[in-house]
Scaffold this motif. Sequence first.
Motif, mmCIF file in Angstrom:
data_model
loop_
_atom_site.group_PDB
_atom_site.id
_atom_site.type_symbol
_atom_site.label_atom_id
_atom_site.label_comp_id
_atom_site.label_asym_id
_atom_site.label_seq_id
_atom_site.Cartn_x
_atom_site.Cartn_y
_atom_site.Cartn_z
ATOM 1 N N LEU A 196 95.139 -5.683 9.627
ATOM 2 C CA LEU A 196 96.227 -4.884 10.208
ATOM 3 C C LEU A 196 95.867 -3.401 10.268
ATOM 4 O O LEU A 196 96.103 -2.738 11.291
ATOM 5 N N THR A 211 93.251 -2.696 12.925
ATOM 6 C CA THR A 211 93.837 -2.776 14.262
ATOM 7 C C THR A 211 94.665 -1.531 14.566
ATOM 8 O O THR A 211 94.527 -0.917 15.625
ATOM 9 N N ALA A 212 95.519 -1.149 13.623
ATOM 10 C CA ALA A 212 96.385 0.015 13.822
ATOM 11 C C ALA A 212 95.571 1.298 13.960
ATOM 12 O O ALA A 212 95.969 2.223 14.670
#
Length: 272
Positions: free
Chosen positions: A94, A97-98
């Motif tokens: 996560l 990706t962010a």
Amino acid sequence: MAIESFSDFSLPFFVDLLKVAAIFVFLFFYTNGINQIFDIEIDKINKPHLPLASGVMDKTTATAIISASAIMVFAIVNNVGSSPLLWGSFLGFLISTAYSVNLPFLRWKKHEIGAALSIIIGRGVVLQISTFLHMQTFVFGRQINFSRPLILGTIVVSIFCTVVALFKDVPDIEGDKKFGIRSLAAILGPKKVFWICVCLLEMAYIFAIVFGATSSRPWSKLITILSHSVLALMLWKQSESINLKDKFSLQSFYMLIWKLLYAEYMLLPLVR
């Protein structure tokens, strides 16, 4: 760092160690790959030698590689069945990706605080704690115990990650400014950020020396104090010879930071 005695060195330990390594190798493939996919135009200025920026690899191939890498991460995690590895790899996925994806509320690398926190939390905290707890609870079957090596490792590696987050943008100021990336290097200039990074690393070594001095084991105390003193001196000597106007000199110092980080990983298990 989860090792407590020589009897912990066993075949199951080494098998699990390889599985953990495989998970994070594929996660790093994904992390670096997705960053390059969304940074093609920036990398054409800052890092024209990279596969996508140079045209050696096309975007379709790169997308296939990072997709396969992400699938492999969770396939191995599912096979292992460890809760610490599951939440560790999921959070790492996560955050990666962010950090890179250019969507509303994402693309954290565009802001100096978001970029730094992504790297600190991902590498300094999540990677350290999730793998340690996996070994301690899942492999060795022990109760959760935040040991001295883990405490020192989390603090020192987090400082290193802060430095990586700050310094990686020093050679990339030109491209970052053009595409609106608000790095600290673009705001303060390379000289100030360079010496902030050097001072942070020296602080990390001082902390490690003081921490090592509190050890009840003479051999650990000696190794921790002596090794970190040598590394601190070597860092300071190297910092005095860096030409801040030479991109290759800056890149060389950036790679030195990574070498010092991996040296730290080798020393941490000796902290007791």
